[in-house]
Scaffold this active site. Structure first.
Site, PDB file in Angstrom:
ATOM      1  N   CYS A  33     -24.390  -4.295 -43.807  1.00 24.80           N
ATOM      2  CA  CYS A  33     -23.934  -4.577 -42.447  1.00 24.80           C
ATOM      3  C   CYS A  33     -25.057  -4.969 -41.500  1.00 24.80           C
ATOM      4  CB  CYS A  33     -23.219  -3.355 -41.878  1.00 24.80           C
ATOM      5  SG  CYS A  33     -24.324  -1.937 -41.820  1.00 24.80           S
ATOM      6  N   ASP A  35     -27.190  -2.910 -40.202  1.00 26.44           N
ATOM      7  CA  ASP A  35     -27.513  -1.823 -39.283  1.00 26.44           C
ATOM      8  C   ASP A  35     -28.852  -1.177 -39.646  1.00 26.44           C
ATOM      9  OD1 ASP A  35     -25.227  -2.280 -37.888  1.00 26.44           O
ATOM     10  OD2 ASP A  35     -24.070  -0.714 -38.868  1.00 26.44           O
ATOM     11  N   CYS A  58     -22.942   1.930 -36.923  1.00 23.43           N
ATOM     12  CA  CYS A  58     -21.561   2.278 -36.627  1.00 23.43           C
ATOM     13  C   CYS A  58     -21.413   3.779 -36.353  1.00 23.43           C
ATOM     14  CB  CYS A  58     -20.698   1.896 -37.822  1.00 23.43           C
ATOM     15  SG  CYS A  58     -21.070   2.932 -39.247  1.00 23.43           S
ATOM     16  N   CYS A 102     -22.725   4.148 -45.084  1.00 25.83           N
ATOM     17  CA  CYS A 102     -23.357   4.313 -43.766  1.00 25.83           C
ATOM     18  C   CYS A 102     -24.109   5.638 -43.695  1.00 25.83           C
ATOM     19  CB  CYS A 102     -22.315   4.290 -42.660  1.00 25.83           C
ATOM     20  SG  CYS A 102     -21.099   2.988 -42.833  1.00 25.83           S
TER      21      CYS A 102
END
Ligand code: FES
Length: 123
Positions: A33, A35, A58, A102
């Site tokens: 992603c 991130d 996120c 994540c």
């Protein structure tokens, strides 16, 4: 989609923000992603006295790093290194399967911060 513990850490993240003069810093990026997670630690006598995080990620990434800081504070470096991605997710009461990647950022960034600290000690 998130449980109450995750929502609490997401909405009231603990130990968020940059640290002045950290003993070690670890940064990891998530390929999927884009991130980024950054962990700062302050170490004294082999114990993590303080830990902060910054993340551009996120809700699951924020909650994971927040709960990780609580798990790690006051632990020895060895104890902190033994913390796994799964333990972080378990501490949050679980994460949706699609969000498990994540949570990996948190423990990985912590391990890098400890590595960074150790390298500075031997430099
Ligand atoms: Fe990027 Fe969760 S979607 S860390």
């Amino acid at each position: 989609m998130y449980n109450e513990i995750v929502m609490d850490h997401f909405q009231n993240p603990r130990n968020i923000g940059e640290m002045t003069e950290p003993s070690g810093v670890g940064e990891v990026g998530n390929m999927k992603c884009g991130d980024i997670m950054k962990i700062f630690i302050k170490v004294e006598d082999g114990v993590i006295e303080d830990i902060n995080f910054l993340t551009f990620g996120c809700g699951a990434a924020i909650a994971s790093s927040s709960v990780l800081t609580e798990m790690v504070k006051g632990k020895t470096l060895e104890e902190a290194l033994a913390i796994t991605n799964k333990q972080v997710a378990d501490e949050l009461g679980g994460l949706p399967e699609a969000k498990m990647h994540c949570s990996n950022l948190a423990a990985d960034a912590l391990h890098k911060a400890i590595e960074d600290y150790r390298q500075k000690q031997t430099a």
